[in-house]
Design a protein around this motif. Structure first.
Motif, mmCIF file in Angstrom:
data_model
loop_
_atom_site.group_PDB
_atom_site.id
_atom_site.type_symbol
_atom_site.label_atom_id
_atom_site.label_comp_id
_atom_site.label_asym_id
_atom_site.label_seq_id
_atom_site.Cartn_x
_atom_site.Cartn_y
_atom_site.Cartn_z
ATOM 1 N N MET A 1 0.660 -1.488 -0.114
ATOM 2 C CA MET A 1 -0.082 0.037 0.113
ATOM 3 C C MET A 1 0.857 1.586 0.213
ATOM 4 S SD MET A 1 -3.189 0.755 2.334
ATOM 5 C CE MET A 1 -3.565 -1.032 3.161
ATOM 6 N N LYS A 2 0.248 1.954 -1.088
ATOM 7 C CA LYS A 2 1.163 2.761 -1.178
ATOM 8 C C LYS A 2 0.701 4.582 -1.818
ATOM 9 C CE LYS A 2 5.330 0.543 -3.348
ATOM 10 N NZ LYS A 2 5.184 -0.345 -2.766
ATOM 11 N N THR A 3 1.640 5.601 -0.941
ATOM 12 C CA THR A 3 1.231 7.669 -1.297
ATOM 13 C C THR A 3 2.328 7.668 -1.684
ATOM 14 O OG1 THR A 3 -0.108 8.681 0.045
ATOM 15 C CG2 THR A 3 2.152 7.595 1.664
ATOM 16 N N THR A 4 2.260 8.455 -1.621
ATOM 17 C CA THR A 4 3.991 9.870 -1.454
ATOM 18 C C THR A 4 3.430 10.764 -0.605
ATOM 19 O OG1 THR A 4 2.764 11.895 -2.838
ATOM 20 C CG2 THR A 4 3.246 9.434 -4.154
ATOM 21 N N LEU A 5 4.508 11.850 -0.885
ATOM 22 C CA LEU A 5 5.243 12.500 -0.121
ATOM 23 C C LEU A 5 4.164 13.911 0.057
ATOM 24 C CD1 LEU A 5 9.368 12.496 0.626
ATOM 25 C CD2 LEU A 5 7.396 12.069 2.447
ATOM 26 N N ASN A 6 3.793 14.228 -1.298
ATOM 27 C CA ASN A 6 3.189 14.779 -1.599
ATOM 28 C C ASN A 6 1.742 15.047 -1.375
ATOM 29 O OD1 ASN A 6 4.143 17.399 -2.913
ATOM 30 N ND2 ASN A 6 4.837 15.926 -5.028
ATOM 31 N N LYS A 7 1.039 13.586 -1.195
ATOM 32 C CA LYS A 7 -0.327 13.316 -0.668
ATOM 33 C C LYS A 7 -0.478 13.827 0.645
ATOM 34 C CE LYS A 7 -1.066 10.592 -5.023
ATOM 35 N NZ LYS A 7 -1.460 9.189 -5.668
ATOM 36 N N ILE A 8 0.859 12.946 1.233
ATOM 37 C CA ILE A 8 1.123 13.074 2.671
ATOM 38 C C ILE A 8 1.045 14.145 3.445
ATOM 39 C CG2 ILE A 8 1.964 12.705 4.835
ATOM 40 C CD1 ILE A 8 3.597 10.734 3.777
ATOM 41 N N GLY A 17 6.829 14.722 13.182
ATOM 42 C CA GLY A 17 6.245 13.706 12.174
ATOM 43 C C GLY A 17 7.353 13.965 10.350
ATOM 44 N N TRP A 18 6.180 14.542 9.738
ATOM 45 C CA TRP A 18 7.023 14.990 8.965
ATOM 46 C C TRP A 18 8.688 14.929 8.339
ATOM 47 C CZ3 TRP A 18 4.957 15.003 4.214
ATOM 48 C CH2 TRP A 18 5.596 15.639 3.228
ATOM 49 N N GLU A 19 9.019 15.756 9.226
ATOM 50 C CA GLU A 19 10.496 15.932 9.240
ATOM 51 C C GLU A 19 11.332 15.060 10.176
ATOM 52 O OE1 GLU A 19 11.564 18.830 11.995
ATOM 53 O OE2 GLU A 19 10.794 20.475 11.065
ATOM 54 N N LYS A 20 10.663 13.904 10.354
ATOM 55 C CA LYS A 20 11.105 12.613 10.706
ATOM 56 C C LYS A 20 11.232 11.681 9.812
ATOM 57 C CE LYS A 20 10.816 9.321 14.198
ATOM 58 N NZ LYS A 20 10.452 8.371 15.046
ATOM 59 N N LEU A 21 9.969 11.746 8.798
ATOM 60 C CA LEU A 21 9.622 10.498 7.862
ATOM 61 C C LEU A 21 11.107 11.109 6.877
ATOM 62 C CD1 LEU A 21 8.108 8.672 6.284
ATOM 63 C CD2 LEU A 21 6.278 10.445 5.659
ATOM 64 N N LEU A 22 10.792 12.302 6.874
ATOM 65 C CA LEU A 22 11.726 13.254 5.116
ATOM 66 C C LEU A 22 13.096 12.481 5.777
ATOM 67 C CD1 LEU A 22 10.941 16.776 4.438
ATOM 68 C CD2 LEU A 22 10.492 15.056 3.056
ATOM 69 N N THR A 28 14.148 16.447 1.394
ATOM 70 C CA THR A 28 14.602 17.813 2.371
ATOM 71 C C THR A 28 12.935 18.758 1.946
ATOM 72 O OG1 THR A 28 15.915 18.818 0.486
ATOM 73 C CG2 THR A 28 17.011 18.545 2.599
ATOM 74 N N HIS A 29 12.129 17.584 1.330
ATOM 75 C CA HIS A 29 10.951 18.023 0.810
ATOM 76 C C HIS A 29 10.037 17.333 -0.117
ATOM 77 C CE1 HIS A 29 13.413 18.396 -3.063
ATOM 78 N NE2 HIS A 29 12.518 18.207 -3.505
#
Length: 177
Positions: A1-8, A17-22, A28-29
């Motif tokens: 099951m997938k998504t993208t950073l842009n969708k998140i 949480g965002w910074e941890k995932l990146l 960095t983006h």
């Protein structure tokens, strides 16, 4: 099951949480590269992965059935038949066997049951609020939460792995336990 950073990113994730995932991804983006929920579990844990389900497309059935699975793990604690019926309707809806109207009616009934329980629990807690009771309740609640999260993580990992492998993680109706 997938998504993208842009969708998140469209769903305004929390900064930490965002910074941890990146950081975990070495990025960095945001971008549109497919991102497995298994990677999110590994990076940020099950809570963030569950939150990220809102950014997953084309897997409504699996997400609904996963939610029903989670609720069925504690259904032995549910005493109101309206809530139990709601689980059955949610499962049937996910499998295309119940209508949106049936789902809405089941939701309303389960919500009414939860509201009635909350009122009763508030009165009982106010009447019986002893420090020992509160401490024991908190300890039991935390232990139950930790066990539930561990089970949810294992099941979500199984569902994601099945989907990533092109398999149906719920190939037949779930059996109530």
């Amino acid at each position: 099951m997938k998504t993208t950073l842009n969708k998140i990113r469209e769903h305004s994730p929390c900064k930490s949480g965002w910074e941890k995932l990146l950081s975990h991804l070495g990025k960095t983006h945001a971008d549109d590269e497919p991102l497995s929920l298994l990677t999110i579990i590994d990076s940020n844990g099950v809570n963030d992965a569950l939150w990220c389900l809102r950014a997953v497309e084309n897997h409504d059935r699996e997400i609904r059935l996963y939610s029903v699975w989670c609720a069925r793990q504690v259904q032995h604690l549910v005493t109101d038949q309206r809530s139990l019926d709601g689980l059955d309707v949610a499962e049937r809806f996910a499998n295309g066997e119940a209508t949106q109207d049936e789902l809405a009616a089941a939701y309303a009934a389960a919500y009414a049951a939860a509201a009635a329980y909350a009122v009763a629990a508030a009165y009982a807690t106010a009447a019986d609020a002893a420090d020992a009771y509160a401490a024991a309740y908190a300890a039991a609640a935390y232990a139950a939460y930790a066990a539930a999260r561990a089970a949810q993580k294992a099941e979500l990992s199984r569902v994601c792995a099945a989907i990533d492998a092109g398999q149906d993680p719920y190939p037949r109706k779930m059996v109530q336990s």
